[in-house]
Write an enzyme that holds these catalytic residues in place. Structure first.
Site, PDB file in Angstrom:
ATOM      1  NE  ARG A  31      -3.546  -2.162   2.448  1.00 24.71           N
ATOM      2  CZ  ARG A  31      -4.100  -2.825   3.650  1.00 24.71           C
ATOM      3  NH1 ARG A  31      -3.676  -2.366   4.671  1.00 24.71           N
ATOM      4  NH2 ARG A  31      -4.733  -3.899   3.470  1.00 24.71           N
TER       5      ARG A  31
ATOM      6  CG  HIS B  80     -11.715  -8.837  -0.820  1.00 28.32           C
ATOM      7  ND1 HIS B  80     -12.035 -10.362  -0.793  1.00 28.32           N
ATOM      8  CD2 HIS B  80     -11.473  -8.586   0.421  1.00 28.32           C
ATOM      9  CE1 HIS B  80     -11.718 -10.616   0.774  1.00 28.32           C
ATOM     10  NE2 HIS B  80     -11.387  -9.678   1.174  1.00 28.32           N
TER      11      HIS B  80
ATOM     12  N   GLY C 205     -18.222   0.448  -2.074  1.00 32.46           N
ATOM     13  CA  GLY C 205     -18.455   1.836  -2.328  1.00 32.46           C
ATOM     14  C   GLY C 205     -19.815   2.423  -2.015  1.00 32.46           C
TER      15      GLY C 205
END
Length: 394
Positions: free
Chosen positions: A166, A281, A314
């Site tokens: 990340r 996911h 979302g």
């Protein structure tokens, strides 16, 4: 429940959750891989679809009920399985209780910090989410145990890429041994949010690192998150035949979660799935894959007459739910959305999140002149970006 909830929309809940949680816990919730392109697109896709409001023939009653894998739901929103949430001492039990009060179901992750038995004690409508972890014998025991306990359905999740990178940093997994070195590493982050840490102490527990639904030889053999995760990474991914074996072993309502292509959707139908969830996911699969909303209608067109189609990713407001249903989904999963509420106000926060979504669905139906979610279609949507739809790989 009389607990005051200090937010009235999901944006406020997210801001409050970020302020309340330790940095490492917050980053773990936000998650996503690499640049975080996919979770960003999961939310952005909803902004590229709109509605044509009507001023005549406004409905006076609203039907938001549906069913998924034989479970009747008052609203087309299910609390998604989320692993190792660590945001509130009430844990998954608090979320399950809130879901029951709203008349809906909850998915329980294999990586959850509360057990299936604990959830079923407060909400009879629980779907157990299975990961392919450990030996086939261990997996068989977990499947049969979930069935014997009364889980209403089995969700097999396949869409995890094992990508730990990340760009904004990687919260380390809770280790197997909570020794002095570990406490010194994690302590400053926890102590920087004393209200969060004290809430766990007040409930007589610390943020759990145990995963009671991933027991090995027997239920007394409960591993830590770190130990189980290491085993997960060592376990070869299941084949189509393995998933078919699970489906036959389970013998009840069965969902495959993580579908991104028409081909995979058809393979899920071929192995006997009752439902599929179109999902990336929450952005934790391959970064750069588009929002499920963009290719949901293609998958619905391909297999929607053979299997129940769900979607996630979302969803932050009731109008997002309506857009997803209009594209052909039966219901949606919400993960981060409920975690924000849980982090801020526990069970009352999750209940409020679901209430916000319920009210938003009703208000959107009213605005477009629909009395039932079952009357929704793509004709109710306006595409604000001509490049919105992205056909998935065949």
């Amino acid at each position: 429940m009389s607990t005051r909830v200090p937010f009235k929309n999901l944006a406020e809940a997210e801001r409050l959750a970020k302020r309340r949680l330790p940095k490492l816990v917050w980053l773990a919730i936000k998650a996503g891989n690499e640049q975080g392109l996919t979770p960003a697109d999961n939310e952005r896709a909803f902004t590229e679809l709109g509605f044509s409001p009507t001023v005549f023939e406004r409905p006076t009653s609203f039907d938001m009920s549906t069913s998924v894998m034989g479970v009747d739901l008052d609203i087309p929103v299910i609390v998604s399985p989320v692993g190792a949430q660590a945001v509130h001492p009430g844990g998954e039990v608090a979320a399950a209780r809130a879901a029951a009060r709203q008349g809906t179901a909850m998915g329980l992750s294999s990586w959850a910090t509360d057990s299936l038995a604990d959830l079923l004690a407060v909400n009879p409508d629980v779907f157990f989410q299975l990961y392919w972890v450990g030996s086939k014998a261990d997996i068989e025991k977990r499947v049969l145990d979930a069935k014997a306990q009364g889980a209403k359905g089995l969700i097999v999740t396949l869409d995890w890429s094992h990508t730990p990178r990340r760009d904004w940093g990687v919260p380390p997994s809770p280790p197997a041994n909570m020794g002095l070195k570990t406490m010194l590493t994690f302590g400053p982050s926890a102590l920087a949010r004393p209200r969060w840490f004290s809430s766990f102490l007040a409930h007589g527990r610390i943020p759990d690192v145990k995963v009671p639904n991933l027991w090995g030889a027997d239920k007394s053999d409960i591993p830590s998150f770190g130990t189980a995760w290491a085993e997960f990474e060592r376990t070869p991914a299941p084949s189509w035949d393995d998933v078919k074996w699970i489906r036959d072993l389970w013998g009840g309502p069965f969902m495959v979660k993580g579908i991104n292509t028409i081909r995979d959707a058809k393979l899920a139908v071929d192995l006997g799935a009752d439902a599929i969830s179109v999902s990336n996911h929450g952005g934790n699969n391959i970064d750069g894959s588009p929002s499920p909303l963009r290719y949901l209608p293609y998958i619905v067109d391909a297999v929607g007459d053979q299997v129940e189609v769900m979607a996630d990713g979302g969803v932050r407001r009731g109008s997002d739910v309506v857009k997803t249903l209009a594209l052909g989904a039966k219901a949606v999963f919400v993960g981060r959305a409920y975690l924000y509420g849980l982090a801020v106000s526990g069970e009352a926060g999750v209940y409020e999140v679901l209430d916000i979504l319920r009210n938003g669905i009703r208000e959107t139906l009213y605005g477009i002149g629909k009395s039932s979610i079952h009357d929704l279609s793509r004709d109710d949507l306006m595409v604000l970006n001509s490049d919105f739809f992205v056909p998935p790989t065949q």
